[in-house]
Design a protein around this motif. Structure first.
Motif, mmCIF file in Angstrom:
data_model
loop_
_atom_site.group_PDB
_atom_site.id
_atom_site.type_symbol
_atom_site.label_atom_id
_atom_site.label_comp_id
_atom_site.label_asym_id
_atom_site.label_seq_id
_atom_site.Cartn_x
_atom_site.Cartn_y
_atom_site.Cartn_z
ATOM 1 N N PHE A 1 0.926 -1.314 0.103
ATOM 2 C CA PHE A 1 -0.001 -0.112 0.054
ATOM 3 C C PHE A 1 0.840 1.301 0.011
ATOM 4 N N VAL A 2 0.436 2.383 -0.204
ATOM 5 C CA VAL A 2 0.789 3.730 -0.014
ATOM 6 C C VAL A 2 -0.413 4.555 0.645
ATOM 7 N N GLY A 3 0.047 5.151 1.566
ATOM 8 C CA GLY A 3 -1.235 5.987 2.258
ATOM 9 C C GLY A 3 -1.022 7.314 2.319
ATOM 10 N N TYR A 4 -2.144 8.131 2.288
ATOM 11 C CA TYR A 4 -2.098 9.646 2.392
ATOM 12 C C TYR A 4 -3.274 10.028 3.437
ATOM 13 N N TRP A 5 -2.833 11.255 3.884
ATOM 14 C CA TRP A 5 -3.602 12.168 4.824
ATOM 15 C C TRP A 5 -4.396 12.898 4.061
ATOM 16 N N LEU A 6 -5.549 12.845 3.805
ATOM 17 C CA LEU A 6 -6.195 13.824 2.814
ATOM 18 C C LEU A 6 -7.174 14.638 3.447
ATOM 19 N N PRO A 7 -7.631 15.817 2.938
ATOM 20 C CA PRO A 7 -8.547 16.751 3.709
ATOM 21 C C PRO A 7 -10.038 15.927 3.761
ATOM 22 N N GLU A 8 -10.492 16.094 4.672
ATOM 23 C CA GLU A 8 -12.039 15.657 4.952
ATOM 24 C C GLU A 8 -13.038 16.072 3.858
ATOM 25 N N ASP A 9 -14.147 15.616 3.415
ATOM 26 C CA ASP A 9 -15.267 15.966 2.589
ATOM 27 C C ASP A 9 -14.619 16.557 1.190
ATOM 28 N N VAL A 10 -13.955 15.709 0.572
ATOM 29 C CA VAL A 10 -13.537 16.040 -0.653
ATOM 30 C C VAL A 10 -13.849 14.732 -1.478
ATOM 31 N N GLU A 11 -14.109 14.734 -2.654
ATOM 32 C CA GLU A 11 -14.079 13.783 -3.832
ATOM 33 C C GLU A 11 -12.997 13.871 -4.880
ATOM 34 N N GLY A 12 -12.618 13.007 -5.566
ATOM 35 C CA GLY A 12 -11.866 13.131 -6.711
ATOM 36 C C GLY A 12 -11.396 11.983 -7.277
ATOM 37 N N THR A 13 -10.030 11.921 -7.763
ATOM 38 C CA THR A 13 -9.528 10.893 -8.416
ATOM 39 C C THR A 13 -8.072 10.553 -8.104
ATOM 40 N N ILE A 14 -7.720 9.056 -7.792
ATOM 41 C CA ILE A 14 -6.453 8.673 -7.376
ATOM 42 C C ILE A 14 -5.944 8.157 -8.989
ATOM 43 N N GLU A 15 -4.661 8.667 -9.297
ATOM 44 C CA GLU A 15 -4.072 8.061 -10.421
ATOM 45 C C GLU A 15 -2.788 7.390 -10.051
ATOM 46 N N ILE A 16 -2.297 6.342 -10.385
ATOM 47 C CA ILE A 16 -0.973 5.819 -10.158
ATOM 48 C C ILE A 16 -0.463 5.194 -11.429
ATOM 49 N N THR A 17 0.726 5.439 -11.514
ATOM 50 C CA THR A 17 1.721 5.133 -12.784
ATOM 51 C C THR A 17 2.854 4.201 -12.185
ATOM 52 N N GLN A 18 3.112 3.098 -12.954
ATOM 53 C CA GLN A 18 4.175 2.360 -12.431
ATOM 54 C C GLN A 18 4.785 1.905 -14.049
#
Length: 166
Positions: free
Chosen positions: A124-141
């Motif tokens: 895994f990779v983990g992130y602390w993000l702001p509450e109450d948002v929506e969006g997109t996660i993009e990962i490239t390898q």
């Protein structure tokens, strides 16, 4: 190495696991980035506002700071697992210690995260993000990439295991 013993009180649970005195954020970060093989011999689950830590006889809830929401992401190529609340003790992703490029963008196009990262020993990779948002996660390898929607609103998952790299 993290080890658990039987506890007689909620406070002993954290002490026996070497987690006493840590904030909820510190517990989440320490356990998610631990190099110990999964499954660990205790339970730990990230919820939207707390991390639950247990030793099989007792469980303690350690609050997380308001305004932040932890999202743990396991990108995969072939193998994944279903998950909703990230288990810091048992979740194991496919891509271990692999370099990835991570971009997390909110619905308005604001980039929240843009970095090179290495997946943890648990995949895994983990992130602390702001509450109450929506969006997109993009990962490239390398030549592979994938993206999935995310949300940090009330009741949202803390574990993202649906991001397939193709």
């Amino acid at each position: 190495m993290l080890a658990g013993c039987s506890a007689t009180s909620d406070d002993d649970v954290l002490a026996d696991l070497g987690l006493d005195g840590l904030t909820g954020q510190e517990i989440v970060t320490r356990l998610d980035t631990s190099t110990d093989s999964r499954p660990l011999n205790f339970t730990a689950s990230v919820r939207e506002d707390e991390v639950l830590v247990g030793d099989g006889t007792a469980e303690v809830a350690v609050p997380l700071d308001e305004g932040e929401f932890y999202v743990s992401i396991a990108p995969y190529i072939e193998t994944t697992h279903e998950c909703y609340f990230h288990s810091l003790a048992t979740c194991q992703g496919e891509l271990v210690d692999e370099p990835v490029e991570v971009t997390i963008t909110d619905a308005d196009g604001v980039v929240l995260v843009e970095e090179s990262a290495t997946t943890y020993s648990n995949g895994f990779v983990g992130y602390w993000l702001p509450e109450d948002v929506e969006g997109t996660i993009e990962i490239t390898q390398g030549d592979l990439s994938g993206n999935v929607p995310f949300s940090t609103t009330e009741g949202s998952p803390t574990c993202v295991t649906t991001l397939q790299l193709t």
